[in-house]
Design a protein around this motif. Structure first.
Motif, mmCIF file in Angstrom:
data_model
loop_
_atom_site.group_PDB
_atom_site.id
_atom_site.type_symbol
_atom_site.label_atom_id
_atom_site.label_comp_id
_atom_site.label_asym_id
_atom_site.label_seq_id
_atom_site.Cartn_x
_atom_site.Cartn_y
_atom_site.Cartn_z
ATOM 1 N N GLU A 199 1.533 -2.932 -13.337
ATOM 2 C CA GLU A 199 2.682 -3.099 -12.054
ATOM 3 C C GLU A 199 3.134 -2.787 -11.021
ATOM 4 O OE1 GLU A 199 7.369 -4.811 -13.919
ATOM 5 O OE2 GLU A 199 6.534 -2.706 -14.805
ATOM 6 N N LEU A 200 3.232 -3.525 -10.121
ATOM 7 C CA LEU A 200 3.969 -3.840 -9.147
ATOM 8 C C LEU A 200 5.371 -4.101 -8.704
ATOM 9 C CD1 LEU A 200 1.089 -5.735 -7.550
ATOM 10 C CD2 LEU A 200 1.265 -2.922 -7.647
ATOM 11 N N GLY A 201 6.766 -2.858 -8.542
ATOM 12 C CA GLY A 201 7.758 -3.429 -8.448
ATOM 13 C C GLY A 201 8.095 -3.277 -9.731
ATOM 14 N N CYS A 202 8.183 -1.867 -10.507
ATOM 15 C CA CYS A 202 8.674 -2.261 -11.864
ATOM 16 C C CYS A 202 9.947 -1.789 -12.416
ATOM 17 C CB CYS A 202 7.989 -0.705 -12.718
ATOM 18 S SG CYS A 202 8.449 0.594 -11.101
ATOM 19 N N GLY A 203 11.226 -1.840 -11.245
ATOM 20 C CA GLY A 203 12.335 -1.220 -11.230
ATOM 21 C C GLY A 203 12.549 -0.365 -12.126
ATOM 22 N N ILE A 226 4.579 3.935 -4.181
ATOM 23 C CA ILE A 226 4.253 3.680 -2.782
ATOM 24 C C ILE A 226 4.082 2.071 -2.703
ATOM 25 C CG2 ILE A 226 2.159 2.812 -4.742
ATOM 26 C CD1 ILE A 226 -0.063 4.037 -2.554
ATOM 27 N N ASN A 227 3.797 1.724 -1.727
ATOM 28 C CA ASN A 227 3.653 0.217 -0.561
ATOM 29 C C ASN A 227 2.683 -0.336 -1.221
ATOM 30 O OD1 ASN A 227 3.822 -1.779 0.403
ATOM 31 N ND2 ASN A 227 6.085 -0.431 1.563
ATOM 32 N N GLN A 250 1.248 -2.351 0.039
ATOM 33 C CA GLN A 250 -0.277 -2.560 1.265
ATOM 34 C C GLN A 250 -0.613 -1.330 0.911
ATOM 35 O OE1 GLN A 250 2.579 -3.302 4.381
ATOM 36 N NE2 GLN A 250 2.517 -0.566 4.743
ATOM 37 N N ASN A 251 -1.170 -0.259 0.491
ATOM 38 C CA ASN A 251 -1.528 0.800 0.195
ATOM 39 C C ASN A 251 -2.317 1.210 -1.236
ATOM 40 O OD1 ASN A 251 -0.512 1.603 2.415
ATOM 41 N ND2 ASN A 251 1.269 2.265 2.065
ATOM 42 N N LEU A 252 -2.042 -0.035 -1.730
ATOM 43 C CA LEU A 252 -2.951 0.447 -3.168
ATOM 44 C C LEU A 252 -4.317 0.271 -3.041
ATOM 45 C CD1 LEU A 252 -1.094 -2.329 -4.909
ATOM 46 C CD2 LEU A 252 -1.116 -0.129 -5.743
ATOM 47 N N GLY A 253 -4.812 -0.252 -2.141
ATOM 48 C CA GLY A 253 -6.456 0.248 -1.801
ATOM 49 C C GLY A 253 -6.783 1.269 -1.745
ATOM 50 N N ASP A 254 -5.732 2.683 -1.210
ATOM 51 C CA ASP A 254 -5.749 3.764 -0.803
ATOM 52 C C ASP A 254 -5.662 4.349 -1.465
ATOM 53 O OD1 ASP A 254 -5.773 3.074 1.596
ATOM 54 O OD2 ASP A 254 -3.733 3.917 1.926
ATOM 55 N N ILE A 255 -5.454 4.415 -3.525
ATOM 56 C CA ILE A 255 -5.501 5.459 -4.270
ATOM 57 C C ILE A 255 -6.303 4.737 -6.004
ATOM 58 C CG2 ILE A 255 -3.279 5.989 -3.947
ATOM 59 C CD1 ILE A 255 -1.733 4.083 -5.593
ATOM 60 N N PHE A 256 -7.212 3.104 -5.258
ATOM 61 C CA PHE A 256 -7.230 2.491 -6.601
ATOM 62 C C PHE A 256 -9.170 1.786 -6.281
ATOM 63 C CE2 PHE A 256 -3.235 1.335 -8.247
ATOM 64 C CZ PHE A 256 -3.237 1.998 -9.239
ATOM 65 N N ALA A 257 -10.282 2.164 -7.361
ATOM 66 C CA ALA A 257 -11.372 2.087 -7.133
ATOM 67 C C ALA A 257 -11.571 0.276 -7.506
ATOM 68 C CB ALA A 257 -12.786 3.111 -7.389
ATOM 69 N N GLN A 258 -13.102 0.152 -7.201
ATOM 70 C CA GLN A 258 -13.352 -1.193 -7.246
ATOM 71 C C GLN A 258 -13.971 -1.122 -9.043
ATOM 72 O OE1 GLN A 258 -17.421 -2.228 -5.708
ATOM 73 N NE2 GLN A 258 -17.376 -4.231 -7.223
ATOM 74 N N ASP A 259 -13.149 -2.175 -10.154
ATOM 75 C CA ASP A 259 -12.372 -2.514 -10.847
ATOM 76 C C ASP A 259 -12.070 -1.418 -12.302
ATOM 77 O OD1 ASP A 259 -15.185 -4.678 -11.312
ATOM 78 O OD2 ASP A 259 -16.196 -3.182 -11.312
ATOM 79 N N GLU A 260 -11.613 -0.866 -11.376
ATOM 80 C CA GLU A 260 -10.583 0.178 -11.929
ATOM 81 C C GLU A 260 -9.017 -0.275 -12.454
ATOM 82 O OE1 GLU A 260 -9.628 5.151 -11.397
ATOM 83 O OE2 GLU A 260 -9.711 3.636 -9.670
ATOM 84 N N ILE A 261 -8.429 -1.232 -12.297
ATOM 85 C CA ILE A 261 -7.340 -1.427 -13.179
ATOM 86 C C ILE A 261 -7.987 -3.343 -13.796
ATOM 87 C CG2 ILE A 261 -5.752 -3.029 -12.630
ATOM 88 C CD1 ILE A 261 -5.646 -0.089 -12.119
ATOM 89 N N HIS A 296 8.050 -14.604 6.865
ATOM 90 C CA HIS A 296 7.693 -13.154 5.962
ATOM 91 C C HIS A 296 7.039 -13.558 4.828
ATOM 92 C CE1 HIS A 296 12.278 -11.488 7.906
ATOM 93 N NE2 HIS A 296 11.280 -11.577 8.440
ATOM 94 N N HIS A 297 6.640 -15.001 5.094
ATOM 95 C CA HIS A 297 5.606 -15.119 3.568
ATOM 96 C C HIS A 297 4.412 -14.253 3.920
ATOM 97 C CE1 HIS A 297 6.530 -19.511 3.341
ATOM 98 N NE2 HIS A 297 8.085 -17.993 3.540
ATOM 99 N N LYS A 298 4.047 -13.532 4.320
ATOM 100 C CA LYS A 298 2.585 -12.643 4.115
ATOM 101 C C LYS A 298 3.029 -11.429 3.666
ATOM 102 C CE LYS A 298 -0.108 -13.626 7.612
ATOM 103 N NZ LYS A 298 -0.802 -13.981 9.021
ATOM 104 N N ARG A 299 4.952 -10.669 3.838
ATOM 105 C CA ARG A 299 4.708 -9.761 3.153
ATOM 106 C C ARG A 299 4.776 -10.851 1.182
ATOM 107 N NH1 ARG A 299 10.518 -8.640 6.562
ATOM 108 N NH2 ARG A 299 9.131 -7.984 8.757
#
Length: 212
Positions: free
Chosen positions: A43-47, A94-95, A97-108, A124-127
């Motif tokens: 979950e991204l942004g779990c509050g 973590i932000n 935008q850095n998820l690629g640094d911590i997850f490998a292919q097919d991991e989620i 700001h739409h790219k955010r």
């Protein structure tokens, strides 16, 4: 969202082995951290964690990762998890935008995006967490045929996101502009969702399959 700093949040997190502070070392090894071969959902942004904790309670056969940039929120996620004695939930500060640094292919195997910032200003739409740039990032670690579940109170974000998912070659499996009056079964409330519903705001929801 701006939160008042809580000096005690980080020390409390550091005492809990459910909080991960060096996520890069687990890239490709997250199942090992959980100690089993169960699928991993994110979950991204779990509050404050109402949603992710409820899922973890219902689905003991699934491992969950809750991500937010605020220690002041993650500490409440862990308190709920500890109250329920959950061992299938961990949190990461973590932000996105850095998820690629911590997850490998097919991991989620599934990704949840609930009530993310709509960033209404066009520059700001790219955010937006559903923007094609982010969707492409998610595809670097999502399994093929896995799903993203997306909920929002914002109609204009939802409309734009339908185009984003299509552009990134996600297959639309389900959508509704009024989740609580729809035929969808098994919805789990978030804190924001409960608040918006009390205000009479309709919740938009979609399921999208990674076909890339």
């Amino acid at each position: 969202m701006r939160l008042r700093r809580k000096w005690w949040a980080r020390p409390e997190l550091e005492k809990d082995d459910k909080a991960v502070f060096d996520p890069i070392r687990y890239k490709g090894k997250w199942k090992g951290l959980f100690g089993n071969n169960h699928p991993i959902h994110l979950e991204l942004g779990c509050g404050r964690g109402r949603f992710i904790n409820e899922l973890a309670k219902i689905n003991s056969h699934i491992n969950y990762l809750a991500i937010d940039v605020y220690d002041e929120l993650l500490v409440y996620v862990l308190r709920k998890a500890n109250e329920s004695r959950l061992d299938n939930l961990k949190v990461i500060s973590i932000n996105a935008q850095n998820l690629g640094d911590i997850f490998a292919q097919d991991e989620i195997e599934k990704l949840y995006i609930n009530f993310c910032n709509p960033w209404p200003n066009k520059r700001h739409h790219k955010r937006r967490l559903t923007h094609p740039n982010f969707l492409g990032l998610y595809q670097t670690f999502l399994k093929s045929e896995s799903e993203i579940w997306f909920k929002t109170d914002s109609e204009f974000l939802f409309m734009d996101s339908l185009e984003y998912f299509a552009a990134a070659r996600f297959k639309e499996l389900y959508k509704t502009y009024d989740l609580h009056q729809s035929d969808f079964q098994g919805n789990v409330l978030t804190e924001y969702e409960e608040k918006f519903c009390a205000q009479g705001i309709k919740i938009k929801f979609g399921r999208f399959k990674n076909s890339k």
